[in-house]
Design a protein around this motif. Structure first.
Motif, PDB file in Angstrom:
ATOM      1  N   ARG A 143       0.837  -1.198   0.000  1.00  0.00           N
ATOM      2  CA  ARG A 143       0.000   0.000   0.000  1.00  0.00           C
ATOM      3  C   ARG A 143       0.872   1.247   0.000  1.00  0.00           C
ATOM      4  NH1 ARG A 143      -5.085   1.087   3.955  1.00  0.00           N
ATOM      5  NH2 ARG A 143      -5.476   3.184   3.233  1.00  0.00           N
ATOM      6  N   SER A 144       0.500   2.220  -0.810  1.00  0.00           N
ATOM      7  CA  SER A 144       1.246   3.482  -0.851  1.00  0.00           C
ATOM      8  C   SER A 144       1.094   4.214   0.474  1.00  0.00           C
ATOM      9  CB  SER A 144       0.707   4.382  -1.964  1.00  0.00           C
ATOM     10  OG  SER A 144       0.815   3.753  -3.207  1.00  0.00           O
ATOM     11  N   PRO A 145       2.128   4.926   0.886  1.00  0.00           N
ATOM     12  CA  PRO A 145       2.009   5.711   2.122  1.00  0.00           C
ATOM     13  C   PRO A 145       0.924   6.779   1.979  1.00  0.00           C
ATOM     14  CG  PRO A 145       4.290   5.639   1.362  1.00  0.00           C
ATOM     15  CD  PRO A 145       3.443   5.025   0.287  1.00  0.00           C
ATOM     16  N   LEU A 146       0.271   7.088   3.072  1.00  0.00           N
ATOM     17  CA  LEU A 146      -0.774   8.102   3.048  1.00  0.00           C
ATOM     18  C   LEU A 146      -0.167   9.489   2.960  1.00  0.00           C
ATOM     19  CD1 LEU A 146      -3.099   6.722   5.849  1.00  0.00           C
ATOM     20  CD2 LEU A 146      -3.413   6.532   3.380  1.00  0.00           C
ATOM     21  N   THR A 147      -0.856  10.353   2.265  1.00  0.00           N
ATOM     22  CA  THR A 147      -0.418  11.742   2.175  1.00  0.00           C
ATOM     23  C   THR A 147      -0.846  12.471   3.452  1.00  0.00           C
ATOM     24  OG1 THR A 147      -2.482  12.532   1.187  1.00  0.00           O
ATOM     25  CG2 THR A 147      -0.767  11.708  -0.337  1.00  0.00           C
ATOM     26  N   PRO A 148      -0.232  13.604   3.735  1.00  0.00           N
ATOM     27  CA  PRO A 148      -0.668  14.393   4.896  1.00  0.00           C
ATOM     28  C   PRO A 148      -2.149  14.770   4.799  1.00  0.00           C
ATOM     29  CG  PRO A 148       1.457  15.172   4.138  1.00  0.00           C
ATOM     30  CD  PRO A 148       0.971  14.169   3.117  1.00  0.00           C
ATOM     31  N   GLN A 149      -2.639  15.005   3.589  1.00  0.00           N
ATOM     32  CA  GLN A 149      -4.044  15.353   3.405  1.00  0.00           C
ATOM     33  C   GLN A 149      -4.955  14.180   3.762  1.00  0.00           C
ATOM     34  OE1 GLN A 149      -1.695  15.800   0.964  1.00  0.00           O
ATOM     35  NE2 GLN A 149      -1.450  18.017   1.101  1.00  0.00           N
ATOM     36  N   GLU A 150      -4.555  12.971   3.391  1.00  0.00           N
ATOM     37  CA  GLU A 150      -5.346  11.791   3.732  1.00  0.00           C
ATOM     38  C   GLU A 150      -5.364  11.577   5.248  1.00  0.00           C
ATOM     39  OE1 GLU A 150      -4.873   8.911  -0.151  1.00  0.00           O
ATOM     40  OE2 GLU A 150      -3.151   9.129   1.195  1.00  0.00           O
ATOM     41  N   ARG A 151      -4.245  11.820   5.879  1.00  0.00           N
ATOM     42  CA  ARG A 151      -4.186  11.698   7.336  1.00  0.00           C
ATOM     43  C   ARG A 151      -5.094  12.732   8.009  1.00  0.00           C
ATOM     44  NH1 ARG A 151      -0.351   8.177   8.929  1.00  0.00           N
ATOM     45  NH2 ARG A 151       1.356   7.781   7.494  1.00  0.00           N
ATOM     46  N   GLU A 152      -5.058  13.966   7.517  1.00  0.00           N
ATOM     47  CA  GLU A 152      -5.892  15.023   8.079  1.00  0.00           C
ATOM     48  C   GLU A 152      -7.376  14.703   7.898  1.00  0.00           C
ATOM     49  OE1 GLU A 152      -7.362  18.292   9.945  1.00  0.00           O
ATOM     50  OE2 GLU A 152      -5.315  17.527  10.002  1.00  0.00           O
ATOM     51  N   ARG A 153      -7.755  14.194   6.729  1.00  0.00           N
ATOM     52  CA  ARG A 153      -9.156  13.803   6.507  1.00  0.00           C
ATOM     53  C   ARG A 153      -9.569  12.706   7.473  1.00  0.00           C
ATOM     54  NH1 ARG A 153      -8.595  14.222   0.786  1.00  0.00           N
ATOM     55  NH2 ARG A 153      -8.131  12.010   0.746  1.00  0.00           N
ATOM     56  N   GLY A 154      -8.671  11.765   7.716  1.00  0.00           N
ATOM     57  CA  GLY A 154      -8.954  10.700   8.674  1.00  0.00           C
ATOM     58  C   GLY A 154      -9.152  11.230  10.076  1.00  0.00           C
ATOM     59  N   GLU A 155      -8.351  12.221  10.464  1.00  0.00           N
ATOM     60  CA  GLU A 155      -8.501  12.831  11.780  1.00  0.00           C
ATOM     61  C   GLU A 155      -9.819  13.593  11.882  1.00  0.00           C
ATOM     62  OE1 GLU A 155      -4.947  15.106  12.426  1.00  0.00           O
ATOM     63  OE2 GLU A 155      -3.695  13.301  12.443  1.00  0.00           O
ATOM     64  N   GLN A 156     -10.210  14.271  10.801  1.00  0.00           N
ATOM     65  CA  GLN A 156     -11.490  14.986  10.789  1.00  0.00           C
ATOM     66  C   GLN A 156     -12.649  14.006  10.907  1.00  0.00           C
ATOM     67  OE1 GLN A 156     -11.152  17.231   7.132  1.00  0.00           O
ATOM     68  NE2 GLN A 156     -10.459  19.060   8.222  1.00  0.00           N
ATOM     69  N   LEU A 157     -12.567  12.891  10.195  1.00  0.00           N
ATOM     70  CA  LEU A 157     -13.604  11.868  10.289  1.00  0.00           C
ATOM     71  C   LEU A 157     -13.694  11.338  11.718  1.00  0.00           C
ATOM     72  CD1 LEU A 157     -15.690   9.925   9.090  1.00  0.00           C
ATOM     73  CD2 LEU A 157     -13.775   8.407   8.480  1.00  0.00           C
ATOM     74  N   GLY A 158     -12.565  11.071  12.323  1.00  0.00           N
ATOM     75  CA  GLY A 158     -12.551  10.577  13.700  1.00  0.00           C
ATOM     76  C   GLY A 158     -13.198  11.547  14.667  1.00  0.00           C
ATOM     77  N   ARG A 159     -12.897  12.843  14.513  1.00  0.00           N
ATOM     78  CA  ARG A 159     -13.504  13.855  15.386  1.00  0.00           C
ATOM     79  C   ARG A 159     -15.015  13.886  15.201  1.00  0.00           C
ATOM     80  NH1 ARG A 159      -8.735  16.660  14.163  1.00  0.00           N
ATOM     81  NH2 ARG A 159      -9.647  17.674  12.344  1.00  0.00           N
ATOM     82  N   LEU A 160     -15.470  13.844  13.960  1.00  0.00           N
ATOM     83  CA  LEU A 160     -16.909  13.852  13.690  1.00  0.00           C
ATOM     84  C   LEU A 160     -17.591  12.647  14.326  1.00  0.00           C
ATOM     85  CD1 LEU A 160     -19.428  14.938  12.134  1.00  0.00           C
ATOM     86  CD2 LEU A 160     -18.720  13.423  10.275  1.00  0.00           C
TER      87      LEU A 160
END
Length: 83
Positions: free
Chosen positions: A3-20
């Motif tokens: 699997r390709s490493p996640l971009t900083p943007q993908e990580r940030e989206r994941g954190e936003q999803l987690g907060r929601l």
């Protein structure tokens, strides 16, 4: 398959999803929400903490249903705003 490493943007989206998801869960336990969604509490914990920042569509859909969220709400909350 590697699997390709996640971009900083993908990580940030994941954190936003987690907060929601944490906010929508409110006082309900992780175990309760995970059971309603048909997931393990560990999977929900990983998503909420950002350790699983790119969950499968059907996982997100199941959580949305369990939490009374629409997929539109989730998509809107996870849009990254350019700086």
């Amino acid at each position: 398959m590697v699997r390709s490493p996640l971009t900083p943007q993908e990580r940030e989206r994941g954190e936003q999803l987690g907060r929601l998801l944490r906010e929508a869960r409110g006082a309900r336990s992780m175990v309760e929400v995970a059971a309603v969604a048909g997931l393990s509490a560990e999977t929900l914990r990983k998503i909420e903490t950002g350790r699983a920042p790119t969950p499968a569509f059907f996982t997100v859909a199941a959580l949305a249903s369990a939490l009374g969220l629409s997929m539109d709400e989730i998509a809107a909350s996870c849009v990254l705003v350019p700086v």
